[in-house]
Enzyme design. Sequence first.
Site, PDB file in Angstrom:
ATOM      1  N   GLY A  62       8.654 -24.070  36.442  1.00 32.30           N
ATOM      2  CA  GLY A  62       7.628 -24.607  35.563  1.00 32.30           C
ATOM      3  C   GLY A  62       7.856 -26.043  35.121  1.00 32.30           C
ATOM      4  O   GLY A  62       7.140 -26.544  34.262  1.00 32.30           O
TER       5      GLY A  62
ATOM      6  N   SER B 143       8.740 -24.139  40.958  1.00 34.86           N
ATOM      7  CA  SER B 143       7.792 -25.234  41.199  1.00 34.86           C
ATOM      8  C   SER B 143       7.406 -25.369  42.662  1.00 34.86           C
ATOM      9  O   SER B 143       7.242 -26.469  43.191  1.00 34.86           O
ATOM     10  CB  SER B 143       8.358 -26.565  40.674  1.00 34.86           C
ATOM     11  OG  SER B 143       8.536 -26.515  39.272  1.00 34.86           O
TER      12      SER B 143
ATOM     13  N   ASN C 161       3.552 -14.801  41.149  1.00 39.23           N
ATOM     14  CA  ASN C 161       3.842 -14.250  39.829  1.00 39.23           C
ATOM     15  C   ASN C 161       2.903 -14.892  38.812  1.00 39.23           C
ATOM     16  O   ASN C 161       3.053 -16.066  38.463  1.00 39.23           O
ATOM     17  CB  ASN C 161       5.309 -14.539  39.477  1.00 39.23           C
ATOM     18  CG  ASN C 161       5.682 -14.035  38.084  1.00 39.23           C
ATOM     19  OD1 ASN C 161       4.941 -13.279  37.463  1.00 39.23           O
ATOM     20  ND2 ASN C 161       6.838 -14.456  37.602  1.00 39.23           N
ATOM     21  N   TRP C 162       1.935 -14.112  38.342  1.00 40.20           N
ATOM     22  CA  TRP C 162       0.937 -14.656  37.417  1.00 40.20           C
ATOM     23  C   TRP C 162       1.473 -14.826  36.003  1.00 40.20           C
ATOM     24  O   TRP C 162       0.815 -15.441  35.169  1.00 40.20           O
ATOM     25  CB  TRP C 162      -0.298 -13.755  37.408  1.00 40.20           C
ATOM     26  CG  TRP C 162      -1.024 -13.667  38.708  1.00 40.20           C
ATOM     27  CD1 TRP C 162      -0.718 -14.308  39.873  1.00 40.20           C
ATOM     28  CD2 TRP C 162      -2.191 -12.887  38.991  1.00 40.20           C
ATOM     29  NE1 TRP C 162      -1.614 -13.968  40.862  1.00 40.20           N
ATOM     30  CE2 TRP C 162      -2.540 -13.094  40.348  1.00 40.20           C
ATOM     31  CE3 TRP C 162      -2.981 -12.019  38.242  1.00 40.20           C
ATOM     32  CZ2 TRP C 162      -3.626 -12.475  40.961  1.00 40.20           C
ATOM     33  CZ3 TRP C 162      -4.066 -11.395  38.830  1.00 40.20           C
ATOM     34  CH2 TRP C 162      -4.391 -11.626  40.173  1.00 40.20           C
ATOM     35  N   LYS C 163       2.619 -14.234  35.726  1.00 41.02           N
ATOM     36  CA  LYS C 163       3.233 -14.301  34.385  1.00 41.02           C
ATOM     37  C   LYS C 163       2.219 -13.806  33.333  1.00 41.02           C
ATOM     38  O   LYS C 163       1.481 -12.863  33.600  1.00 41.02           O
ATOM     39  CB  LYS C 163       3.764 -15.703  34.108  1.00 41.02           C
ATOM     40  CG  LYS C 163       4.737 -16.167  35.200  1.00 41.02           C
ATOM     41  CD  LYS C 163       5.474 -17.421  34.838  1.00 41.02           C
ATOM     42  CE  LYS C 163       6.431 -17.806  35.960  1.00 41.02           C
ATOM     43  NZ  LYS C 163       7.277 -18.952  35.616  1.00 41.02           N
TER      44      LYS C 163
ATOM     45  N   GLU D 109      15.838 -18.562  42.176  1.00 42.83           N
ATOM     46  CA  GLU D 109      15.003 -19.425  41.344  1.00 42.83           C
ATOM     47  C   GLU D 109      15.889 -20.220  40.392  1.00 42.83           C
ATOM     48  O   GLU D 109      16.284 -19.701  39.340  1.00 42.83           O
ATOM     49  CB  GLU D 109      14.008 -18.600  40.529  1.00 42.83           C
ATOM     50  CG  GLU D 109      12.917 -17.933  41.332  1.00 42.83           C
ATOM     51  CD  GLU D 109      11.739 -17.546  40.447  1.00 42.83           C
ATOM     52  OE1 GLU D 109      10.617 -17.862  40.810  1.00 42.83           O
ATOM     53  OE2 GLU D 109      11.956 -16.948  39.386  1.00 42.83           O
TER      54      GLU D 109
ATOM     55  N   GLU E 148      13.147 -15.840  33.035  1.00 47.07           N
ATOM     56  CA  GLU E 148      12.520 -15.766  31.715  1.00 47.07           C
ATOM     57  C   GLU E 148      12.901 -14.473  31.008  1.00 47.07           C
ATOM     58  O   GLU E 148      13.041 -14.449  29.782  1.00 47.07           O
ATOM     59  CB  GLU E 148      11.000 -15.896  31.867  1.00 47.07           C
ATOM     60  CG  GLU E 148      10.595 -17.302  32.270  1.00 47.07           C
ATOM     61  CD  GLU E 148       9.232 -17.397  32.934  1.00 47.07           C
ATOM     62  OE1 GLU E 148       8.880 -18.517  33.361  1.00 47.07           O
ATOM     63  OE2 GLU E 148       8.532 -16.375  33.033  1.00 47.07           O
TER      64      GLU E 148
ATOM     65  N   HIS F  44      13.940 -11.771  36.364  1.00 47.94           N
ATOM     66  CA  HIS F  44      13.416 -13.139  36.326  1.00 47.94           C
ATOM     67  C   HIS F  44      14.133 -13.917  35.232  1.00 47.94           C
ATOM     68  O   HIS F  44      14.504 -13.369  34.192  1.00 47.94           O
ATOM     69  CB  HIS F  44      11.905 -13.110  36.059  1.00 47.94           C
ATOM     70  CG  HIS F  44      11.236 -14.420  36.296  1.00 47.94           C
ATOM     71  ND1 HIS F  44      11.281 -15.449  35.378  1.00 47.94           N
ATOM     72  CD2 HIS F  44      10.512 -14.893  37.343  1.00 47.94           C
ATOM     73  CE1 HIS F  44      10.604 -16.478  35.851  1.00 47.94           C
ATOM     74  NE2 HIS F  44      10.136 -16.173  37.038  1.00 47.94           N
TER      75      HIS F  44
ATOM     76  N   GLY G 232       4.972 -19.377  40.991  1.00 45.70           N
ATOM     77  CA  GLY G 232       4.520 -19.175  39.626  1.00 45.70           C
ATOM     78  C   GLY G 232       3.134 -19.740  39.399  1.00 45.70           C
ATOM     79  O   GLY G 232       2.135 -19.217  39.876  1.00 45.70           O
ATOM     80  N   GLY G 233       3.065 -20.852  38.673  1.00 49.13           N
ATOM     81  CA  GLY G 233       1.778 -21.421  38.274  1.00 49.13           C
ATOM     82  C   GLY G 233       0.819 -21.684  39.419  1.00 49.13           C
ATOM     83  O   GLY G 233      -0.394 -21.505  39.275  1.00 49.13           O
TER      84      GLY G 233
END
Length: 264
Positions: free
Chosen positions: A178, A217, A12-14, A172, A103, A101, A238-239
């Site tokens: 994150g 993470s 997931n590049w967000k 998640e 977020e 998600h 994610g990141g």
Amino acid sequence: MNSARRPLIAGNWKMNAGGQEAMPLAAAVARAAKEFSKVEVVVAPPYTALAAAAHELFGENKSDVGLAAQNMHPETSGAFTGEISAGMLKESGASLVILGHSERRQLFGETDELVARKVGSAIAAELRPIVCVGETLEEREAGKTLEVVERQVRAFLDELAKQPGFGVIAYEPVWAIGTGRVASPEDAQKVHANIRGLLASASIELASVTRILYGGSVKADNAEGLLSQPDIDGALVGGASLDAAGFRKIIEAAHRVAEREEEE
């Protein structure tokens, strides 16, 4: 991980790599994924980069990497300025979509009911949903993890049951996204097993074929431990998915676990 379910690693590049960066990143992931055929790999760029990523993944150098969107509106069309429908996503090249998600739930007020509507709309449009669930730190500390996750899953359970195996669930924990914190493999497995039990309450087939991913993470150094758990079928990353080399190591870890499961 269970050998009956092919592991899925989704990046997931967000709100990153939404322009020119998307093409070389998608191409690098495609090259990495070629080496690990036992793993299904998916990338989820921002809306603005879906077509560019599709060109890299499905063009001249066709790959098996799947393309996902990060969200969608439940309606097929209408006066919803700034929103995107399932049909539009499919025309852009996406075959999956991330829904619910944390977020979206935390920052944009998405409810269980809205997430369930989106899941139903995605399945109706033959767009595979990756539906996210998870508890906040406050809920975890209050001992409400399983209660919260069960409520969230039950909201869309009937939709997933209409087409067993088509949808994916991603657990998640909000406190791990994150932050660099990650649930222990044993703690994650406990929640995944509980989700598997909820799926079984709808049908044994649904429980046996639905993949449940872990997210929060996930990195190269913790992926294998998580993926070795019996009910963890992959990861929503994610990141770490923005670094093709690091993402490749997570895919490789999934491949190793899959090979080990086949041998046992």
